[in-house]
Design a protein around this motif. Structure first.
Motif, PDB file in Angstrom:
ATOM      1  N   UNK A 265       1.305   0.301  44.243  1.00 45.83           N
ATOM      2  CA  UNK A 265       2.201   0.798  45.276  1.00 45.83           C
ATOM      3  C   UNK A 265       3.138   1.848  44.670  1.00 45.83           C
ATOM      4  N   UNK A 266       3.685   2.735  45.498  1.00 43.68           N
ATOM      5  CA  UNK A 266       4.621   3.721  44.972  1.00 43.68           C
ATOM      6  C   UNK A 266       5.953   3.070  44.607  1.00 43.68           C
ATOM      7  N   UNK A 267       6.627   3.651  43.632  1.00 44.47           N
ATOM      8  CA  UNK A 267       7.994   3.242  43.345  1.00 44.47           C
ATOM      9  C   UNK A 267       8.872   3.767  44.490  1.00 44.47           C
ATOM     10  N   UNK A 268       9.613   2.907  45.183  1.00 42.74           N
ATOM     11  CA  UNK A 268      10.366   3.351  46.363  1.00 42.74           C
ATOM     12  C   UNK A 268      11.303   4.523  46.110  1.00 42.74           C
ATOM     13  N   UNK A 269      12.033   4.501  44.990  1.00 39.72           N
ATOM     14  CA  UNK A 269      12.964   5.588  44.705  1.00 39.72           C
ATOM     15  C   UNK A 269      12.219   6.886  44.405  1.00 39.72           C
ATOM     16  N   UNK A 270      11.138   6.776  43.631  1.00 35.64           N
ATOM     17  CA  UNK A 270      10.347   7.964  43.303  1.00 35.64           C
ATOM     18  C   UNK A 270       9.698   8.540  44.558  1.00 35.64           C
ATOM     19  N   UNK A 271       9.224   7.668  45.432  1.00 31.17           N
ATOM     20  CA  UNK A 271       8.624   8.108  46.681  1.00 31.17           C
ATOM     21  C   UNK A 271       9.644   8.856  47.540  1.00 31.17           C
ATOM     22  N   UNK A 272      10.822   8.275  47.677  1.00 33.37           N
ATOM     23  CA  UNK A 272      11.851   8.902  48.505  1.00 33.37           C
ATOM     24  C   UNK A 272      12.237  10.274  47.942  1.00 33.37           C
ATOM     25  N   UNK A 273      12.367  10.356  46.619  1.00 31.57           N
ATOM     26  CA  UNK A 273      12.735  11.623  45.993  1.00 31.57           C
ATOM     27  C   UNK A 273      11.636  12.666  46.207  1.00 31.57           C
ATOM     28  N   UNK A 274      10.392  12.251  46.022  1.00 33.04           N
ATOM     29  CA  UNK A 274       9.258  13.167  46.189  1.00 33.04           C
ATOM     30  C   UNK A 274       9.180  13.699  47.620  1.00 33.04           C
ATOM     31  N   UNK A 275       9.290  12.816  48.594  1.00 30.42           N
ATOM     32  CA  UNK A 275       9.197  13.238  49.989  1.00 30.42           C
ATOM     33  C   UNK A 275      10.371  14.148  50.365  1.00 30.42           C
ATOM     34  N   UNK A 276      11.549  13.877  49.804  1.00 33.10           N
ATOM     35  CA  UNK A 276      12.704  14.734  50.079  1.00 33.10           C
ATOM     36  C   UNK A 276      12.479  16.128  49.505  1.00 33.10           C
ATOM     37  N   UNK A 277      11.951  16.197  48.285  1.00 29.29           N
ATOM     38  CA  UNK A 277      11.679  17.492  47.660  1.00 29.29           C
ATOM     39  C   UNK A 277      10.633  18.279  48.439  1.00 29.29           C
ATOM     40  N   UNK A 278       9.681  17.578  49.027  1.00 29.66           N
ATOM     41  CA  UNK A 278       8.610  18.231  49.783  1.00 29.66           C
ATOM     42  C   UNK A 278       8.961  18.420  51.256  1.00 29.66           C
ATOM     43  N   UNK A 279      10.153  17.949  51.660  1.00 30.19           N
ATOM     44  CA  UNK A 279      10.579  18.016  53.065  1.00 30.19           C
ATOM     45  C   UNK A 279       9.512  17.411  53.977  1.00 30.19           C
ATOM     46  N   UNK A 280       9.000  16.259  53.551  1.00 26.72           N
ATOM     47  CA  UNK A 280       7.922  15.580  54.262  1.00 26.72           C
ATOM     48  C   UNK A 280       8.398  14.228  54.774  1.00 26.72           C
ATOM     49  N   UNK A 281       7.954  13.863  55.977  1.00 27.76           N
ATOM     50  CA  UNK A 281       8.408  12.604  56.588  1.00 27.76           C
ATOM     51  C   UNK A 281       7.245  11.817  57.178  1.00 27.76           C
ATOM     52  N   UNK A 282       6.371  11.272  56.347  1.00 28.05           N
ATOM     53  CA  UNK A 282       5.303  10.428  56.891  1.00 28.05           C
ATOM     54  C   UNK A 282       5.889   9.170  57.524  1.00 28.05           C
ATOM     55  N   UNK A 283       5.251   8.692  58.562  1.00 28.87           N
ATOM     56  CA  UNK A 283       5.726   7.492  59.248  1.00 28.87           C
ATOM     57  C   UNK A 283       5.658   6.282  58.322  1.00 28.87           C
ATOM     58  N   UNK A 284       4.549   6.174  57.590  1.00 28.43           N
ATOM     59  CA  UNK A 284       4.332   5.052  56.673  1.00 28.43           C
ATOM     60  C   UNK A 284       3.810   5.594  55.344  1.00 28.43           C
ATOM     61  N   UNK A 285       3.934   4.764  54.306  1.00 27.55           N
ATOM     62  CA  UNK A 285       3.357   5.095  52.999  1.00 27.55           C
ATOM     63  C   UNK A 285       2.712   3.857  52.397  1.00 27.55           C
ATOM     64  N   UNK A 286       1.697   4.082  51.580  1.00 26.01           N
ATOM     65  CA  UNK A 286       1.004   2.999  50.890  1.00 26.01           C
ATOM     66  C   UNK A 286       0.419   3.580  49.614  1.00 26.01           C
ATOM     67  N   UNK A 287       0.243   2.740  48.575  1.00 24.89           N
ATOM     68  CA  UNK A 287      -0.310   3.237  47.328  1.00 24.89           C
ATOM     69  C   UNK A 287      -1.736   3.752  47.483  1.00 24.89           C
ATOM     70  N   UNK A 288      -2.586   2.896  48.034  1.00 25.00           N
ATOM     71  CA  UNK A 288      -3.988   3.230  48.261  1.00 25.00           C
ATOM     72  C   UNK A 288      -4.417   2.646  49.598  1.00 25.00           C
ATOM     73  N   UNK A 289      -5.349   3.298  50.258  1.00 18.49           N
ATOM     74  CA  UNK A 289      -5.854   2.805  51.531  1.00 18.49           C
ATOM     75  C   UNK A 289      -6.579   1.485  51.304  1.00 18.49           C
ATOM     76  N   UNK A 290      -6.094   0.441  52.000  1.00 18.59           N
ATOM     77  CA  UNK A 290      -6.702  -0.882  51.851  1.00 18.59           C
ATOM     78  C   UNK A 290      -6.372  -1.744  53.067  1.00 18.59           C
TER      79      UNK A 290
END
Length: 290
Positions: A265-290
């Motif tokens: 799974x993604x690290x929550x803080x790293x994920x939030x930082x990455x999405x903020x830098x990319x100006x991206x707002x996915x509804x949901x996130x997951x490490x791998x499709x499963x």
């Protein structure tokens, strides 16, 4: 913040259909991911519809053959929409003329096979750059060469005012453990140099129009609010979904595995930082499709 989930089944009952990216989500360019295959099979058994939505510069029939080689069974999906089909339609209706300079490999040559759905298609001839009316780019001549190697050709093409038809807007993909350049990197360079690039895959509207048509072949009338887009590219899959006002599930373990510090799974803080830098707002996130 994007909601992190553990399994697709947690949210799948909210949606009648999925638009699912392939590379980085269902396979790695070599083999299918067993958990992703199982998740999509389970979704379809519950009555959901899966349209595979890929920036591959090939027809859906060629993609289906590739999926079979990768070990992805036919009961994983219902239909396929490709950037290749969308771009081929544009090419055969004259978007870049009939004499084209081709950038790609022998593997990409089926792109020029006749498209039966078009009445009175333009007759396409592959020619040298100096004789071309436009450019068709399915990918680099060599996926490991820096896009800058084509700068001289692009300077000449820009001076001639040639349009570049990009059959795959992806910038890079990971084939197993190796990162490769895609057609999108070349189109990006051409645009930066002042040339005009035409895009038909994600995140651009033509491929979503095609995906909706492919979905309606299975079940007409499904609204966008009942569709979930799944992908690992924030600039393609997620940006496209946001532009079409479609909910999205970001697969952080694909292209963004390193910056999101994804293990399972993604690290929550790293994920939030990455999405903020990319100006991206996915509804949901997951490490791998499963």
């Amino acid at each position: 913040m994007s909601q992190i989930i553990e399994h697709l089944s947690e949210i799948s009952d909210r949606y009648e259909a999925l638009f699912v990216d392939l590379w980085g989500c269902v396979h790695n360019g070599i083999t299918a991911y067993p958990e992703a295959v199982a998740a999509l099979q389970a979704y379809r058994k519950r009555g959901g519809i899966v349209v595979l939505l890929t920036n591959a510069p090939r027809s859906r029939h060629e993609v289906a053959k590739q999926l079979d080689r990768f070990g992805c069974p036919e009961d994983t999906w219902d239909n396929i929409a490709t950037s290749g089909d969308s771009a081929r339609t544009a090419m055969f209706t004259g978007a870049v003329g009939n004499k084209v300079y081709f950038i790609g490999t022998e593997f990409d040559l089926p792109f020029f096979e006749p498209l039966k759905l078009i009445e009175n298609p333009v007759e396409i001839e592959r020619v040298a750059l100096e004789d071309a009316e436009g450019i068709v780019c399915c990918g680099p001549f060599n996926a490991h060469d820096d896009p800058d190697t084509l700068r001289p050709q692009f300077l000449y093409a820009k001076q001639k005012g040639l349009k570049l038809l990009c059959a795959n807007p992806d910038i890079v993909v990971d084939r197993g453990e190796t990162r490769e350049w895609c057609a999108g990197a070349l189109a990006q360079l051409y645009t930066e140099m002042g040339g005009e690039s035409l895009y038909f895959g994600k995140p651009h509207s033509p491929i979503y129009d095609l995906a909706r048509r492919r979905l309606s072949e299975i079940k007409p009338g499904i609204p966008d609010s009942a569709i979930l887009a799944v992908g690992d590219g924030v600039k393609t899959d997620i940006a496209g979904a946001m532009g079409e006002d479609i909910d999205s599930l970001f697969i952080s373990g694909g292209l963004a595995a390193a910056p999101t510090r994804t293990d399972r799974q993604p690290d929550p803080e790293a994920l939030e930082m990455y999405l903020a830098e990319e100006a991206s707002s996915p509804t949901y996130s997951i490490g791998y499709l499963r």
